[in-house]
Write a protein that holds these residues in place. Sequence first.
Motif, short mmCIF file in Angstrom:
data_model
loop_
_atom_site.label_atom_id
_atom_site.label_comp_id
_atom_site.label_asym_id
_atom_site.label_seq_id
_atom_site.Cartn_x
_atom_site.Cartn_y
_atom_site.Cartn_z
N VAL A 5 0.76 -1.10 0.21
CA VAL A 5 0.08 -0.21 0.32
C VAL A 5 0.92 1.27 0.14
CG1 VAL A 5 -1.71 0.92 0.76
CG2 VAL A 5 -1.82 -0.86 0.97
N HIS A 6 0.70 2.37 -0.50
CA HIS A 6 1.77 3.66 -1.31
C HIS A 6 0.54 4.69 -0.55
CE1 HIS A 6 4.32 6.10 -4.10
NE2 HIS A 6 3.21 6.63 -3.02
N LEU A 7 1.38 5.07 0.79
CA LEU A 7 0.81 6.80 1.23
C LEU A 7 1.45 7.70 0.89
CD1 LEU A 7 0.54 5.20 5.20
CD2 LEU A 7 -1.37 4.26 3.39
N ASP A 8 0.38 8.79 0.07
CA ASP A 8 0.67 9.77 -0.32
C ASP A 8 -0.15 11.16 -0.20
OD1 ASP A 8 -1.18 9.47 -2.12
OD2 ASP A 8 0.19 8.80 -4.11
N THR A 9 0.46 12.60 -0.25
CA THR A 9 -0.13 13.31 -0.80
C THR A 9 -1.18 14.21 1.17
OG1 THR A 9 -2.46 12.16 -0.87
CG2 THR A 9 -1.65 13.36 -2.97
N PHE A 10 0.56 13.59 2.13
CA PHE A 10 0.49 14.55 3.00
C PHE A 10 1.12 15.91 3.12
CE2 PHE A 10 -0.24 9.72 4.13
CZ PHE A 10 -0.66 9.97 4.74
N ASP A 11 0.68 16.53 2.16
CA ASP A 11 1.37 17.37 2.11
C ASP A 11 1.74 19.20 2.66
OD1 ASP A 11 1.20 17.47 -0.87
OD2 ASP A 11 -0.58 18.57 -1.28
N ARG A 12 1.07 19.07 4.13
CA ARG A 12 1.05 19.64 4.72
C ARG A 12 2.70 18.84 6.08
NH1 ARG A 12 -4.29 19.26 8.02
NH2 ARG A 12 -2.42 19.00 10.56
N ALA A 13 2.75 17.35 5.92
CA ALA A 13 4.38 16.74 7.19
C ALA A 13 5.26 17.53 5.59
CB ALA A 13 3.70 15.39 6.67
N HIS A 14 5.26 17.09 4.30
CA HIS A 14 6.50 17.91 3.61
C HIS A 14 5.38 17.00 2.26
CE1 HIS A 14 10.06 16.79 1.73
NE2 HIS A 14 10.23 16.67 2.22
N PRO A 15 5.58 18.30 1.17
CA PRO A 15 5.65 18.38 -0.50
C PRO A 15 6.00 17.09 -0.96
CG PRO A 15 6.67 20.62 0.10
CD PRO A 15 7.11 19.68 1.06
N MET A 16 6.55 16.82 -0.42
CA MET A 16 6.80 14.93 -1.07
C MET A 16 6.20 13.36 -0.59
SD MET A 16 9.99 16.23 -3.62
CE MET A 16 10.32 14.23 -3.59
N ALA A 17 5.76 14.01 1.38
CA ALA A 17 5.76 12.72 1.83
C ALA A 17 5.21 11.87 1.12
CB ALA A 17 4.84 13.50 3.05
N PHE A 18 5.09 10.97 1.78
CA PHE A 18 4.54 9.03 1.20
C PHE A 18 5.64 8.26 2.06
CE2 PHE A 18 9.25 8.48 -0.79
CZ PHE A 18 9.08 7.62 -0.73
N ALA A 19 4.81 6.97 2.36
CA ALA A 19 5.13 5.42 2.71
C ALA A 19 4.84 4.32 2.23
CB ALA A 19 4.49 5.46 4.72
N ILE A 20 5.19 3.68 2.09
CA ILE A 20 5.04 2.15 1.24
C ILE A 20 5.19 0.97 2.22
CG2 ILE A 20 5.33 0.56 -0.31
CD1 ILE A 20 5.82 2.56 -1.99
N LEU A 21 3.18 0.87 2.44
CA LEU A 21 3.52 0.00 3.71
C LEU A 21 3.51 -1.37 2.72
CD1 LEU A 21 1.27 1.55 6.27
CD2 LEU A 21 4.14 1.32 5.97
N TRP A 22 3.81 -2.50 3.52
CA TRP A 22 3.87 -4.27 3.44
C TRP A 22 2.99 -4.10 4.28
CZ3 TRP A 22 5.47 -9.02 5.36
CH2 TRP A 22 5.22 -9.92 4.92
#
Length: 124
Positions: A5-22
Amino acid sequence: MRLTVHLDTFDRAHPMAFAILWLDKDSRQWSREGHLGLELPEWGSLHMDCGNTLVCGPNDATPVCVLEGLDLNGCDGPFEGETGRAQWCAKRGRTLMAGHWHVQCIDHEQAAPEHGLFAGGDDV
């Protein structure tokens, strides 16, 4: 069943914030495969609540992130390409941060991991 699962668009944390979870649906555990701009533990537990998946730390049932609509108990899903809203709640006492999740890959095989967190050996 395991999901990436790819998490993204958390712009308030960091403009390119993301996490990839298994996510391991059977063991109800997750591991962090990659991230930028989002602080989260290396692994933890998964809990279900009203059709949502709660991504929690290893020693706590308090969610780090809520994957809204990702129902690991459902008969019809999840499916590759499925998307939904994610609520980032890792920083206690702060307003929730909204982002998105999407299922990149689903592995239906029951193969045991060779190394790492879910291998069940001394690597943990």
